[in-house]
Motif scaffolding. Structure first.
Motif, mmCIF file in Angstrom:
data_model
loop_
_atom_site.group_PDB
_atom_site.id
_atom_site.type_symbol
_atom_site.label_atom_id
_atom_site.label_comp_id
_atom_site.label_asym_id
_atom_site.label_seq_id
_atom_site.Cartn_x
_atom_site.Cartn_y
_atom_site.Cartn_z
ATOM 1 N N HIS A 154 -0.152 63.101 -7.921
ATOM 2 C CA HIS A 154 -0.728 63.808 -9.061
ATOM 3 C C HIS A 154 0.138 63.639 -10.303
ATOM 4 C CE1 HIS A 154 -3.278 66.738 -6.387
ATOM 5 N NE2 HIS A 154 -3.797 65.518 -6.479
ATOM 6 N N GLU A 157 -0.679 60.259 -11.766
ATOM 7 C CA GLU A 157 -2.004 60.318 -12.384
ATOM 8 C C GLU A 157 -1.960 61.075 -13.709
ATOM 9 O OE1 GLU A 157 -4.381 62.094 -9.378
ATOM 10 O OE2 GLU A 157 -4.476 60.278 -8.135
ATOM 11 N N MET A 158 -1.182 62.163 -13.765
ATOM 12 C CA MET A 158 -1.064 62.931 -14.999
ATOM 13 C C MET A 158 -0.411 62.106 -16.099
ATOM 14 S SD MET A 158 0.907 66.546 -15.719
ATOM 15 C CE MET A 158 2.538 65.817 -15.480
ATOM 16 N N ASP A 161 -2.847 59.541 -17.339
ATOM 17 C CA ASP A 161 -3.839 60.187 -18.202
ATOM 18 C C ASP A 161 -3.263 60.458 -19.590
ATOM 19 O OD1 ASP A 161 -5.855 60.223 -16.321
ATOM 20 O OD2 ASP A 161 -5.347 62.226 -15.572
ATOM 21 N N SER A 195 -11.709 61.641 -22.474
ATOM 22 C CA SER A 195 -12.423 62.469 -21.501
ATOM 23 C C SER A 195 -11.876 63.896 -21.496
ATOM 24 C CB SER A 195 -12.288 61.859 -20.101
ATOM 25 O OG SER A 195 -10.935 61.933 -19.670
ATOM 26 N N GLU A 196 -12.662 64.813 -20.929
ATOM 27 C CA GLU A 196 -12.206 66.198 -20.803
ATOM 28 C C GLU A 196 -10.968 66.274 -19.912
ATOM 29 O OE1 GLU A 196 -15.269 68.770 -19.497
ATOM 30 O OE2 GLU A 196 -16.586 68.422 -21.223
ATOM 31 N N HIS A 197 -10.911 65.393 -18.928
ATOM 32 C CA HIS A 197 -9.752 65.380 -18.023
ATOM 33 C C HIS A 197 -8.485 64.998 -18.785
ATOM 34 C CE1 HIS A 197 -7.664 65.150 -14.213
ATOM 35 N NE2 HIS A 197 -7.261 63.920 -14.476
ATOM 36 N N ALA A 198 -8.584 63.972 -19.656
ATOM 37 C CA ALA A 198 -7.424 63.558 -20.442
ATOM 38 C C ALA A 198 -6.983 64.659 -21.391
ATOM 39 C CB ALA A 198 -7.751 62.289 -21.229
ATOM 40 N N ALA A 200 -7.416 67.901 -20.958
ATOM 41 C CA ALA A 200 -6.800 68.957 -20.156
ATOM 42 C C ALA A 200 -5.359 68.597 -19.801
ATOM 43 C CB ALA A 200 -7.621 69.193 -18.889
ATOM 44 N N THR A 201 -5.138 67.314 -19.511
ATOM 45 C CA THR A 201 -3.771 66.854 -19.230
ATOM 46 C C THR A 201 -2.883 67.024 -20.445
ATOM 47 O OG1 THR A 201 -4.555 65.248 -17.599
ATOM 48 C CG2 THR A 201 -2.385 64.850 -18.568
ATOM 49 N N LYS A 204 -1.694 70.543 -20.792
ATOM 50 C CA LYS A 204 -0.621 70.857 -19.848
ATOM 51 C C LYS A 204 0.720 70.345 -20.350
ATOM 52 C CE LYS A 204 -3.556 70.674 -15.714
ATOM 53 N NZ LYS A 204 -3.805 69.932 -14.435
#
Length: 245
Positions: A154, A157-158, A161, A195-198, A200-201, A204
């Motif tokens: 993870h 991956e973070m 991203d 993306s929404e995922h990027a 959100a990263t 963080k």
């Protein structure tokens, strides 16, 4: 400020100095630096060396090539447009800054030869071998494969991203003088759009501003040198943080 880094003299304004990554400032000034005092001292307790024009130079045991890599990246970042703003109140005070992800590795290594010979030459050969293997994520991927560590997967991956690539190599990597230690560093602009995922990263990672996070692990390998197989152990410490320029 007038700094002398292992024989290389540079002038650095205070605003640039305080904008450097927190982990880097700790490495450069492990005993602190009084910015409001003209009579600063070196890490070894020695007074600065006056030059012919009475300029006081502060001695810093730090590789000037590493600092140059960071300053060049800062200058490059300032030529880029400001990032897309994240939809969070925590980010709004930083609207006029460029966020940069800073990843630093300190690698201490220990070679275990079958036949002891010239140990100084052997240690240097071990260090040069590790310097050449400069892929950022290869050692961590090896650890993931061996231990099936989901948290480490993870982490990769973070970071990817956020702006890194799986095949990236360290932007700076060098042996420390007189030590069995290698320092590496790499920087990327934090991605705040896509993306929404990027996104959100990115939210963080904003939490790592002035609050470095650390991870430490061991790995082992073998390689051939001096007509023998050397078992090589490495203790890797990663420091991850966010810088704003």
């Amino acid at each position: 400020l007038h700094l002398e880094l292992r024989g290389t003299r540079i002038d650095l304004d205070r605003d640039t100095l305080v904008s450097l990554p927190e982990s880097l400032l700790i490495a450069m000034f492990p005993h602190g630096l009084a910015l409001n005092k003209p009579d600063v001292y070196s890490d070894h307790g020695e007074s600065p060396s006056p030059s012919s024009d009475n300029t006081l130079w502060t001695f810093v045991d730090f590789d000037p090539a590493c600092l140059d890599y960071i300053l060049q990246y800062y200058r490059q970042a300032l030529t880029q447009p400001l990032p897309t703003q994240l939809n969070t109140t925590a980010y709004s005070p930083l609207a006029d800054k460029h966020p940069i992800i800073v990843l630093r590795e300190e690698l201490e290594y220990f070679g275990l030869p079958k036949n002891k010979g010239d140990m100084a030459t052997l240690k240097l050969a071990c260090g040069q071998h590790l310097v050449q293997h400069n892929s950022i994520f290869s050692a961590l991927q090896k650890n993931i494969t061996r231990q099936k560590n989901v948290a480490e997967q993870h982490l990769i991956e973070m970071l990817c991203d956020a702006g890194f690539q799986p095949t990236d190599r360290w932007g700076y990597r060098a042996l420390e003088p007189m030590r069995t230690c290698i320092t590496s560093m790499s920087m990327v602009m934090l991605k705040t759009s896509g993306s929404e995922h990027a996104m959100a990263t990115a939210q963080k990672l904003l939490l790592f501003w002035r609050k470095p996070a650390r991870k430490c692990w061991w790995d082992g390998t073998s390689f051939e040198t001096q007509d023998q197989t050397i078992r090589l152990w490495a203790r890797r410490t990663w420091t991850l943080e966010l810088a704003l320029v």
